[in-house]
Scaffold this motif. Structure first.
Motif, PDB file in Angstrom:
ATOM      1  N   LEU A  40      27.722  52.565  15.013  1.00 30.99           N
ATOM      2  CA  LEU A  40      27.840  52.321  16.223  1.00 30.99           C
ATOM      3  C   LEU A  40      26.337  51.939  16.575  1.00 30.99           C
ATOM      4  N   PHE A  41      26.297  50.895  17.180  1.00 25.57           N
ATOM      5  CA  PHE A  41      24.820  50.237  17.659  1.00 25.57           C
ATOM      6  C   PHE A  41      24.256  50.560  19.151  1.00 25.57           C
ATOM      7  N   ILE A  42      23.026  50.664  19.270  1.00 23.38           N
ATOM      8  CA  ILE A  42      22.645  50.795  20.459  1.00 23.38           C
ATOM      9  C   ILE A  42      21.489  50.217  20.815  1.00 23.38           C
ATOM     10  N   GLN A  43      21.366  49.460  21.998  1.00 19.92           N
ATOM     11  CA  GLN A  43      20.233  48.717  22.160  1.00 19.92           C
ATOM     12  C   GLN A  43      19.016  49.504  22.930  1.00 19.92           C
ATOM     13  N   ARG A  44      17.856  49.395  22.288  1.00 20.21           N
ATOM     14  CA  ARG A  44      16.621  50.430  22.818  1.00 20.21           C
ATOM     15  C   ARG A  44      16.226  50.026  23.968  1.00 20.21           C
ATOM     16  N   GLY A  45      16.230  50.869  25.083  1.00 16.23           N
ATOM     17  CA  GLY A  45      15.566  50.380  26.328  1.00 16.23           C
ATOM     18  C   GLY A  45      16.517  49.909  27.377  1.00 16.23           C
ATOM     19  N   ALA A  46      17.797  49.800  26.892  1.00 19.71           N
ATOM     20  CA  ALA A  46      18.649  49.254  27.774  1.00 19.71           C
ATOM     21  C   ALA A  46      19.595  50.295  28.514  1.00 19.71           C
ATOM     22  N   GLY A  47      19.160  51.418  28.319  1.00 14.18           N
ATOM     23  CA  GLY A  47      19.737  52.425  29.251  1.00 14.18           C
ATOM     24  C   GLY A  47      21.167  52.852  29.045  1.00 14.18           C
ATOM     25  N   THR A 105      22.304  54.788  26.622  1.00 11.31           N
ATOM     26  CA  THR A 105      22.479  56.109  25.732  1.00 11.31           C
ATOM     27  C   THR A 105      23.764  56.945  26.244  1.00 11.31           C
ATOM     28  N   GLY A 106      24.011  56.815  27.481  1.00 12.96           N
ATOM     29  CA  GLY A 106      25.199  57.720  27.915  1.00 12.96           C
ATOM     30  C   GLY A 106      26.653  57.339  27.432  1.00 12.96           C
ATOM     31  N   SER A 107      26.721  55.893  27.445  1.00 18.92           N
ATOM     32  CA  SER A 107      27.822  55.160  26.737  1.00 18.92           C
ATOM     33  C   SER A 107      28.119  55.622  25.411  1.00 18.92           C
ATOM     34  N   VAL A 108      26.742  55.439  24.593  1.00 14.09           N
ATOM     35  CA  VAL A 108      26.892  55.747  23.308  1.00 14.09           C
ATOM     36  C   VAL A 108      27.103  56.940  22.900  1.00 14.09           C
ATOM     37  N   ALA A 109      26.503  58.015  23.792  1.00 16.25           N
ATOM     38  CA  ALA A 109      26.953  59.392  23.533  1.00 16.25           C
ATOM     39  C   ALA A 109      28.588  59.409  23.552  1.00 16.25           C
ATOM     40  N   ARG A 110      29.214  58.810  24.616  1.00 17.65           N
ATOM     41  CA  ARG A 110      30.516  58.901  24.835  1.00 17.65           C
ATOM     42  C   ARG A 110      31.212  58.259  23.543  1.00 17.65           C
ATOM     43  N   GLN A 111      30.886  57.218  22.939  1.00 22.77           N
ATOM     44  CA  GLN A 111      31.210  56.760  21.786  1.00 22.77           C
ATOM     45  C   GLN A 111      31.043  57.432  20.448  1.00 22.77           C
ATOM     46  N   ILE A 112      29.914  58.293  20.393  1.00 26.03           N
ATOM     47  CA  ILE A 112      29.899  59.136  19.257  1.00 26.03           C
ATOM     48  C   ILE A 112      30.987  60.427  19.433  1.00 26.03           C
ATOM     49  N   ASP A 134      16.404  56.725   3.740  1.00 19.76           N
ATOM     50  CA  ASP A 134      16.994  57.878   4.315  1.00 19.76           C
ATOM     51  C   ASP A 134      18.505  57.609   4.541  1.00 19.76           C
ATOM     52  N   ILE A 135      18.775  56.508   4.755  1.00 17.37           N
ATOM     53  CA  ILE A 135      20.331  55.934   5.053  1.00 17.37           C
ATOM     54  C   ILE A 135      21.191  56.097   4.028  1.00 17.37           C
ATOM     55  N   PRO A 136      20.653  55.389   2.765  1.00 20.02           N
ATOM     56  CA  PRO A 136      21.445  55.352   1.467  1.00 20.02           C
ATOM     57  C   PRO A 136      21.358  56.965   0.841  1.00 20.02           C
ATOM     58  N   VAL A 137      20.157  57.513   0.870  1.00 20.35           N
ATOM     59  CA  VAL A 137      20.096  58.739   0.584  1.00 20.35           C
ATOM     60  C   VAL A 137      21.210  59.820   0.905  1.00 20.35           C
ATOM     61  N   ILE A 138      21.199  59.991   2.299  1.00 23.95           N
ATOM     62  CA  ILE A 138      22.134  60.946   2.986  1.00 23.95           C
ATOM     63  C   ILE A 138      23.588  60.158   2.929  1.00 23.95           C
ATOM     64  N   GLY A 139      23.718  58.783   3.021  1.00 25.54           N
ATOM     65  CA  GLY A 139      25.226  58.291   2.914  1.00 25.54           C
ATOM     66  C   GLY A 139      25.440  58.472   1.494  1.00 25.54           C
ATOM     67  N   SER A 140      24.627  58.910   0.522  1.00 22.91           N
ATOM     68  CA  SER A 140      25.360  59.134  -1.027  1.00 22.91           C
ATOM     69  C   SER A 140      25.770  60.637  -1.003  1.00 22.91           C
ATOM     70  N   LEU A 141      25.582  61.557   0.133  1.00 24.89           N
ATOM     71  CA  LEU A 141      26.007  62.960  -0.072  1.00 24.89           C
ATOM     72  C   LEU A 141      26.999  63.273   0.574  1.00 24.89           C
ATOM     73  N   ALA A 142      27.483  62.544   1.733  1.00 26.77           N
ATOM     74  CA  ALA A 142      28.456  62.920   2.775  1.00 26.77           C
ATOM     75  C   ALA A 142      29.278  61.865   3.240  1.00 26.77           C
ATOM     76  N   GLN A 143      30.484  62.023   3.680  1.00 20.64           N
ATOM     77  CA  GLN A 143      31.289  60.902   4.265  1.00 20.64           C
ATOM     78  C   GLN A 143      30.738  60.830   5.731  1.00 20.64           C
ATOM     79  N   ILE A 144      29.931  59.965   6.330  1.00 18.81           N
ATOM     80  CA  ILE A 144      29.474  59.857   7.708  1.00 18.81           C
ATOM     81  C   ILE A 144      29.395  58.412   8.092  1.00 18.81           C
ATOM     82  N   ASN A 145      29.135  58.237   9.487  1.00 13.24           N
ATOM     83  CA  ASN A 145      28.651  57.104  10.172  1.00 13.24           C
ATOM     84  C   ASN A 145      27.481  57.037  10.564  1.00 13.24           C
ATOM     85  N   PHE A 146      26.956  56.160  10.723  1.00  9.15           N
ATOM     86  CA  PHE A 146      25.527  55.992  11.226  1.00  9.15           C
ATOM     87  C   PHE A 146      25.181  55.423  12.634  1.00  9.15           C
ATOM     88  N   LEU A 147      24.407  55.731  13.280  1.00 10.73           N
ATOM     89  CA  LEU A 147      23.968  55.034  14.670  1.00 10.73           C
ATOM     90  C   LEU A 147      22.866  54.172  14.246  1.00 10.73           C
TER      91      LEU A 147
END
Length: 230
Positions: free
Chosen positions: A69-76, A78-85, A35-48
């Motif tokens: 943007l990297f996220i540690q699963r289960g580390a709680g 997600t609020g700070s990642v939402a701010r980074q996004i 999914d990542i190379p497919v969608i990444g070939s279509l538009a200018q985007i960054n991934f999580l």
């Protein structure tokens, strides 16, 4: 990568022009690492990405330097990642994540996790939903799906054995999300994507047309601040 995998990509709909200087939050159903190379070939985007990718040889370094943007699963966190996004969106960057939080066989769409949609608490957020669907001739199921205990190297060799992989990516109407109606807004986006996946499933016997690729795809050099990542 998509060409090496013999992928024919067809886009349904158009990627909208940015309104002002704010990027879009893109969300999609999640079927495979492809999914990542497919969608990444279509538009200018960054991934999580999940945090483990950052430690992968070469790929992790590439992902880190291209604005993932990297996220540690289960580390709680997600609020700070939402701010980074939200910070990325304010900079005019568009960010994609997979709100199911896991891959599926592509026949349906799991429940969406809502926490990362909380970008709307920090910046006005427009969401661009995408629906991705794969078909391989001779299969009545989706052999591209990367799920459960699939092993990465074996999966790559399996994909390389196919002469052609047909991929459809539907670009659905923009949605604005608001903190006061977030639950309903996310449900609407989920239904948008689910509805298109169900249409794809019903039309499996209809052949795809020729491949399509946006002229400002993420793989273009000279635009590192908008490059796609893993």
């Amino acid at each position: 990568i998509t060409r090496l995998m013999g992928m024919e990509i067809e886009i349904e709909g158009d990627f909208p022009d940015k309104s002002g200087n704010t990027g879009f939050l893109l969300v999609s159903n999640h079927v495979s690492w492809t999914d990542i190379p497919v969608i990444g070939s279509l538009a200018q985007i960054n991934f999580l990405s999940k945090a483990e990718v950052k430690s992968w040889p070469l790929i992790g370094r590439l992902a880190d330097t291209t604005g993932t943007l990297f996220i540690q699963r289960g580390a709680g966190n997600t609020g700070s990642v939402a701010r980074q996004i939200a910070d990325y969106l304010e900079q005019g960057r568009s960010v994609l994540f997979f709100p199911e939080g896991t891959t599926t066989d592509g026949s349906s769409v799991k429940r969406f996790h809502r926490k990362l949609f909380r970008t709307c608490e920090h910046v006005p957020t427009q969401v661009l939903p995408l629906a991705i669907h794969y078909e391989v001739d001779g299969f009545d199921h989706n052999p591209v799906a990367f799920i459960d205990d699939d092993e990465f190297t074996q999966h790559i060799w399996k994909l390389l054995s196919f002469s052609r992989v047909k991929v459809k990516v539907a670009v659905l109407p923009l949605r604005t999300i608001d903190r006061a109606t977030l639950e309903q807004d996310v449900d609407t986006i989920h239904q948008d994507i689910l509805g298109r996946i169900e249409q794809f499933q019903a039309r499996r016997s209809i052949p795809l047309n020729t491949s399509a690729r946006s002229p400002d795809a993420s793989s273009h050099a000279g635009q590192p601040d908008e490059a796609a990542s893993f």
